[in-house]
Design an enzyme around this catalytic site. Structure first.
Site, PDB file in Angstrom:
ATOM      1  N   PRO A 158       0.713  -1.458   0.025  1.00 32.68           N
ATOM      2  CA  PRO A 158      -0.083  -0.096   0.082  1.00 32.68           C
ATOM      3  C   PRO A 158       0.969   1.296  -0.287  1.00 32.68           C
ATOM      4  O   PRO A 158       0.654   2.354  -0.588  1.00 32.68           O
ATOM      5  CB  PRO A 158      -0.679  -0.062   1.416  1.00 32.68           C
ATOM      6  CG  PRO A 158      -1.018  -1.270   1.776  1.00 32.68           C
ATOM      7  CD  PRO A 158       0.498  -1.949   1.279  1.00 32.68           C
ATOM      8  N   TYR A 159       1.778   1.102   0.568  1.00 35.93           N
ATOM      9  CA  TYR A 159       3.024   2.683   0.876  1.00 35.93           C
ATOM     10  C   TYR A 159       3.303   2.744  -0.204  1.00 35.93           C
ATOM     11  O   TYR A 159       3.872   3.781  -1.099  1.00 35.93           O
ATOM     12  CB  TYR A 159       3.947   2.297   1.914  1.00 35.93           C
ATOM     13  CG  TYR A 159       5.320   3.470   2.207  1.00 35.93           C
ATOM     14  CD1 TYR A 159       4.871   3.893   2.757  1.00 35.93           C
ATOM     15  CD2 TYR A 159       6.184   3.275   1.559  1.00 35.93           C
ATOM     16  CE1 TYR A 159       5.211   5.591   3.516  1.00 35.93           C
ATOM     17  CE2 TYR A 159       7.230   4.181   2.050  1.00 35.93           C
ATOM     18  CZ  TYR A 159       6.695   5.234   2.774  1.00 35.93           C
ATOM     19  OH  TYR A 159       7.441   6.438   2.309  1.00 35.93           O
ATOM     20  N   SER A 160       4.031   1.332  -1.244  1.00 33.45           N
ATOM     21  CA  SER A 160       4.558   1.351  -2.472  1.00 33.45           C
ATOM     22  C   SER A 160       3.699   2.597  -3.447  1.00 33.45           C
ATOM     23  O   SER A 160       3.878   3.115  -4.182  1.00 33.45           O
ATOM     24  CB  SER A 160       5.047   0.500  -3.198  1.00 33.45           C
ATOM     25  OG  SER A 160       5.879   0.319  -2.018  1.00 33.45           O
TER      26      SER A 160
END
Ligand code: NAD
Length: 252
Positions: A158-160
């Site tokens: 999700p961060y990427s």
């Protein structure tokens, strides 16, 4: 002529400025002459940060809001204009990492939370900043993305994805205002020594540092120096770009 990227008379809004990259950037822009709005959901830390900016001789206000709240972001934008008398620079540094987990072990709630804070709230801050900036036909926006948005870090899906979204959204919005003196760029740091790393496992930190040819983590001061240039009038012919600050990790 000064070669210190003078920001005298400018008002800079910095999200996530209670600590880490945001705080270092707030201090750097204040030292260059800007008045500062510290925007962060951590109220005591935001107030302390604003006080530390005032000690450096600049005006500062603390706006303790959750950036995922649309109305709070709209009100914060109006408050900055009313209390500081303008809105010239936005730096979006607020962000969360989310849980370290394989993609197949990630819940929809975990996915949405990270996208909501890192991408939707950041876009919202950009949208609102463009109200005063488009009226004055001038402004600078710097969005803090991440090398994860270009390369993808395992167990940080999700961060990427959110950071890749920041890079793309920045390119899109920048083109929409390129015929004005508004410049919108993003910055993609590799691992930087900040409290955010408390949310990341040692295994993930070791993985990230092993990918950096310079062989170390970056410092918040190094990121703040790059943001300072991108927030200045001297940054006139770069817009929609993603600036690398990764100790040589980035391959494009
Ligand atoms: N530290 C790194 O290694 C690194 C690397 C690449 C990119 N980045 C990016 O740089 C930015 C700053 O990172 P940092 O390491 O200084 O982080 P940090 O965790 O030290 O600080 C982030 C700040 O954002 C605030 N925040 C989080 N969610 C918020 C919300 N919904 N509303 C208001 N405030 C909120 C937190 O309260 C905190 O003060 C982030 O976007 C991060 O993704 C960091």
């Amino acid at each position: 002529m000064s070669n210190h990227f003078d920001l005298s008379g400018r008002v800079a809004v910095i999200t996530g400025a209670a600590r880490g990259i945001g705080l270092a950037t707030a201090e750097r822009l204040a030292d260059a002459g800007a008045d500062i709005a510290i925007v962060d959901m951590d109220e005591p830390a935001a107030l302390a940060a604003a006080q530390s900016i005032e000690k450096r001789g600049k005006k500062a206000i603390a706006c303790a809001i959750d950036l995922t709240d649309e109305h709070a972001v709209i009100d914060m934008t109006d408050e900055v204009c009313a209390k500081l008398g303008g809105y010239d620079i936005l730096v979006c540094a607020a962000g969360i990492v989310g849980r370290n987990a394989f993609g197949w072990d990630t819940s929809v709630e975990e996915w949405r939370k990270v996208l909501d804070v890192n991408l939707t709230a950041l876009w919202l801050c950009n949208r609102e900043a463009l109200r005063p900036m488009r009226k004055q036909n001038r402004g600078r926006i710097v969005n803090i993305a991440s090398i994860a948005g270009k390369e993808g870090n395992p167990k940080l899906g999700p961060y990427s994805a959110s950071k890749a979204g920041v890079i793309g959204m920045t390119k899109s919005l920048a083109k929409e205002v390129a015929d004005t003196d508004i410049r919108i760029n993003s910055v993609a740091p590799a691992v930087i020594q900040t409290p955010m790393l408390d949310q990341v496992s040692q295994e993930t930190i070791d993985y990230m540092v092993s990918k950096i040819p310079v062989g170390r983590t970056g410092t918040t001061a190094e990121v703040a120096a790059l943001v300072h240039y991108l927030a200045s009038d001297e940054c006139g012919f770069s817009t929609g770009a993603c600036f690398d600050i990764s100790g040589g990790r980035a391959t494009y």
